[in-house]
Design an enzyme around this catalytic site. Structure first.
Site, PDB file in Angstrom:
ATOM      1  N   SER A   1      27.120  52.208  54.676  1.00 45.98           N
ATOM      2  CA  SER A   1      26.940  51.148  53.720  1.00 45.98           C
ATOM      3  C   SER A   1      26.010  51.383  52.867  1.00 45.98           C
ATOM      4  CB  SER A   1      27.337  50.151  53.231  1.00 45.98           C
ATOM      5  OG  SER A   1      29.090  50.181  53.965  1.00 45.98           O
TER       6      SER A   1
ATOM      7  N   HIS B   1      27.078  44.223  51.904  1.00 46.45           N
ATOM      8  CA  HIS B   1      26.655  44.200  53.202  1.00 46.45           C
ATOM      9  C   HIS B   1      25.669  45.252  52.872  1.00 46.45           C
ATOM     10  CE1 HIS B   1      30.591  46.184  50.715  1.00 46.45           C
ATOM     11  NE2 HIS B   1      30.102  47.578  51.736  1.00 46.45           N
TER      12      HIS B   1
ATOM     13  N   ASP C   1      32.483  50.295  45.690  1.00 45.16           N
ATOM     14  CA  ASP C   1      34.162  51.299  44.899  1.00 45.16           C
ATOM     15  C   ASP C   1      35.647  50.117  44.985  1.00 45.16           C
ATOM     16  OD1 ASP C   1      33.619  52.149  47.527  1.00 45.16           O
ATOM     17  OD2 ASP C   1      34.948  53.460  46.906  1.00 45.16           O
TER      18      ASP C   1
ATOM     19  N   ASN D   1      31.784  55.678  47.429  1.00 46.30           N
ATOM     20  CA  ASN D   1      31.898  56.496  48.871  1.00 46.30           C
ATOM     21  C   ASN D   1      33.248  56.655  49.319  1.00 46.30           C
ATOM     22  OD1 ASN D   1      32.369  53.691  49.690  1.00 46.30           O
ATOM     23  ND2 ASN D   1      30.222  53.241  50.625  1.00 46.30           N
TER      24      ASN D   1
ATOM     25  N   LEU E   1      35.390  55.158  51.160  1.00 49.71           N
ATOM     26  CA  LEU E   1      36.142  54.459  52.136  1.00 49.71           C
ATOM     27  C   LEU E   1      35.574  52.679  52.178  1.00 49.71           C
ATOM     28  CD1 LEU E   1      34.846  57.161  54.958  1.00 49.71           C
ATOM     29  CD2 LEU E   1      37.024  57.060  53.652  1.00 49.71           C
TER      30      LEU E   1
ATOM     31  N   LYS F   1      29.921  58.215  51.766  1.00 49.13           N
ATOM     32  CA  LYS F   1      29.545  56.680  52.928  1.00 49.13           C
ATOM     33  C   LYS F   1      28.542  57.445  54.073  1.00 49.13           C
ATOM     34  CE  LYS F   1      31.488  52.937  54.492  1.00 49.13           C
ATOM     35  NZ  LYS F   1      33.160  51.826  53.990  1.00 49.13           N
TER      36      LYS F   1
ATOM     37  N   GLU G   1      37.706  32.321  34.387  1.00 46.83           N
ATOM     38  CA  GLU G   1      36.842  31.086  34.771  1.00 46.83           C
ATOM     39  C   GLU G   1      36.523  31.655  35.702  1.00 46.83           C
ATOM     40  OE1 GLU G   1      40.347  29.218  32.356  1.00 46.83           O
ATOM     41  OE2 GLU G   1      39.864  30.806  34.254  1.00 46.83           O
TER      42      GLU G   1
ATOM     43  N   ASP H   1      52.625  17.304  30.057  1.00 49.11           N
ATOM     44  CA  ASP H   1      51.850  18.158  29.996  1.00 49.11           C
ATOM     45  C   ASP H   1      52.380  19.276  31.386  1.00 49.11           C
ATOM     46  OD1 ASP H   1      50.779  19.505  28.106  1.00 49.11           O
ATOM     47  OD2 ASP H   1      49.313  19.204  28.257  1.00 49.11           O
TER      48      ASP H   1
ATOM     49  N   ARG I   1      41.843  12.841  30.150  1.00 46.58           N
ATOM     50  CA  ARG I   1      42.611  13.260  28.941  1.00 46.58           C
ATOM     51  C   ARG I   1      42.869  11.881  27.982  1.00 46.58           C
ATOM     52  NH1 ARG I   1      47.240  12.760  26.465  1.00 46.58           N
ATOM     53  NH2 ARG I   1      47.072  14.764  24.973  1.00 46.58           N
TER      54      ARG I   1
END
Length: 633
Positions: A48, A85, A163, A193, A195, A255, A379, A437, A487
């Site tokens: 990598s 990594h 990727d 790459n 893989l 790779k 979020e 709610d 609330r």
């Protein structure tokens, strides 16, 4: 995009042959060093690192402007290695700069070494921890936002992604954010790459699809051969010319590039080179490192235009001003407290996820619109961007939304702790007290979530006075801080000049003859006070503690009060029993003897109803508290 973009594309001048020669040499030395260090540690990701070696070489020795001897200089360009990594390659690049030694690199992944298997800010050239894939771009766009709109500085932000992580939705949240806010100081590089870990990625080498997706999200997108230093230099040059949007460079790579017997082959991810093939692979790479070009590439210095920032000793512009007995939701005081902080410090930043009219961060937006960032319903990106904004001490950052929705970003919060971030979270609408709610909106796990974060601070204000003080406290507290908001309206129980501290509880009522110590927080404090009135009619008196600080917890106050009530403790909370207020008390007293604790909490799945009906149904209201006290005695 600037009008001269196409013209500049035609007029681009490639680096001279000596420069390209040396950039290629650096790339292959990065590969060699990555292999040596991972072989020494007997683990890691050399393939990598090899796929992105030319990208790192061009970035660190041709494109980025930074001070090698002061890696976190505020004016320097930022680099985020989202594909954490691949860090042996990043560490090797820093060896090439001279900032790091080969001896240090060879401690990779070893006990006591800061050069861990994925990068963390234990290293002076790392701003944020990565390795949980899909988060790097969230962090990068936060850095870019503060650079463009607050620092108004020249530094740029580069983010290298794998990727495989492009399958993560958080990446596309960041892509949308960056294009919406026109973060043209952001450059994302996708190392395509092909893989993954267990099989090829879903798109393989289909760089055209990556390009079309990035363009659909509003990015200027360039496809390159990721092993061509000329292609990379040209792409980074063109990125600087794009003035109205961020740039994504889609780099087709292999790779294990130049690694004999491993290039573009499956089955070598996360494995050090085998001893039997090590010498042969290194010998082939050494052949690719040709004679010195006669030049030494040195990173360009940044423009020193990042302003000095002071975020110490931040205080409210005025003290709380309420009337005892007045009923008001603590979330309203959150917005007001932010405004008061903002009046004293222009580096207070508020981020919200389209909940500002519920969290009352809208008050901050009204007074300081340029310091409020709407992150919309994304979020994960909101949290990641906030962590990025907080790097290099450029500001004090607050994130707000419904507490339940922070669960969606929990991995980002968890990684924020690894990043040693100073970031503040406000979660409103906690517990069943929100009412009709229903359970999808009710945060009943949030205290447990944040208490589990290493080094975190968790505060649970019960009225508006304590809420204002809580906001002031976390603005000056290191690490991840969480404030729980309600609330429902709660009565003001504290004097305006009451003092609060992280790690300190407040004894609200206590007298000789009390039979049980009741510990509560938020809406249940008001219920405990009502229960006290019910019990007094039967000549039963109780001590009431507003816990306020759930982490760190005030063990001494709890023990002192409980000892005076025969060791009897009743905890009551609008939270599930696991990991909440009651758990915090039980854990604090786990090594002590002579105490008996009964825990009232929300047990079972809640549903829509009026708040009072739910508190009664789940036995955390005043009647349930009074009944539990009588049962204990």
């Amino acid at each position: 995009m600037s009008n001269n973009y196409a013209e500049e594309n035609d007029r681009y001048h490639a680096p001279d042959n000596s420069t390209m020669h040396e950039l290629n040499n650096i790339a292959n030395r990065i590969r060699i060093k990555s292999i040596l260090s991972t072989c020494e540690s007997k683990s890691g990701h050399p393939t990598s690192a090899s796929s992105c070696a030319e990208i790192l070489s061009v970035l660190f020795f041709k494109e980025m402007k930074y001070k090698v001897d002061v890696p976190r200089d505020p004016a320097s360009d930022r680099f985020v290695m989202s594909k954490g990594h691949g860090c042996p390659g990043l560490y090797a690049a820093w060896v090439e700069t001279g900032h790091m030694s080969m001896e240090q690199l060879m401690t990779l992944r070893k006990l006591g070494s800061v050069y861990e298997g994925h990068p963390t800010p234990k290293i002076d050239f790392i701003d944020v921890a990565t390795g949980s894939l899909g988060q790097g771009l969230n962090l990068a766009v936060g850095m870019a936002y503060i650079g463009k709109y607050f620092d108004k500085a020249s530094y740029r932000v580069f983010c290298l992604m794998g990727d495989g992580e492009m399958a993560e939705g958080s990446v596309w949240e960041a892509m949308a954010f960056a294009s919406y806010y026109k973060l043209n100081n952001t450059v994302a590089i996708i190392d395509v790459n092909r893989l993954g870990q267990s099989e090829p990625t879903s798109l393989g080498h289909d760089t055209d699809t990556y390009k079309r997706r990035a363009e659909a999200f509003g990015w200027n997108t360039i496809v390159v051969d990721g092993h061509s230093v000329n292609d990379l230099c040209k792409a980074f040059h063109l990125a600087k010319l794009c003035t109205d949007r961020p740039t994504c460079i889609v780099a087709k790579t292999m790779k294990g590039k130049n690694m004999l017997g491993q290039e573009n082959l499956h089955g070598f991810h996360g494995k050090a080179v085998a001893a039997a093939s090590k010498d042969e692979i290194l010998a082939e790479l050494e052949k690719l490192v040709s004679e010195p070009s006669g030049i030494k590439l040195v990173p360009a210095k940044p423009i020193d235009d990042a302003p000095a920032v002071n975020i110490s000793n931040i205080t409210l512009s005025s003290p709380p001003n309420y009337t005892k007995g007045q009923k008001m939701a603590t979330r309203q005081a959150y917005g007001l407290a932010l405004v008061k902080l903002g009046r004293n410090c222009d580096r207070i930043y508020s981020l919200d996820g389209d909940m500002k009219n519920s969290t009352f961060s809208q008050d901050y937006k009204k007074e300081f619109p340029d310091r409020f960032i709407e992150c919309f319903i994304a979020e994960q990106n909101m949290v990641g961007a906030a962590i990025g904004m907080a790097t290099r001490d450029r500001g004090v950052v607050f994130c707000s939304t419904f507490a339940a929705f922070l669960a969606r970003a929990y991995d980002h919060i968890r990684m924020g702790a690894v990043s040693q971030t100073n970031c503040n979270f406000f979660g409103s609408h906690c517990g069943i007290s929100i009412g009709a709610d229903g359970p999808s909106q009710m945060a009943l796990e949030d205290i447990a979530m944040f208490r589990a974060i290493p080094g975190s601070t968790v505060l649970y204000p019960s009225d508006v006075v304590s809420m204002e003080k809580a906001v002031e406290l976390v603005a000056n507290t290191k690490g991840i801080c969480f404030i729980r908001g309600t609330r429902a309206t709660t009565p003001v129980v504290f004097d305006n000049d009451a003092t609060f501290a992280v790690g300190r509880a407040n004894v609200l009522q206590q007298k000789k003859g009390d039979v049980v110590t009741v510990i509560a927080g938020g809406v249940t404090l008001g219920e405990a006070l009502k229960a006290s009135t019910l019990l007094e009619a039967e000549n039963i008196s109780i001590t009431i503690i507003d816990l306020f600080s759930l982490k760190p917890i005030d063990k001494d106050t709890i023990m002192s009060a409980a000892s005076a009530t025969g060791g009897r403790i009743l905890t009551v909370e609008d939270h599930y029993p696991e990991g909440g207020l009651g758990s915090a008390v039980a854990e604090a007293l786990a090594d002590e003897t002579g105490f008996k604790q009964v825990q009232l909490a929300v047990r079972g799945m809640p549903y829509s109803a009026e708040p009072a009906e739910l508190l009664a149904a789940f036995k955390i209201d005043s009647s349930a508290i009074a009944a539990a006290v009588k049962k204990m005695i």
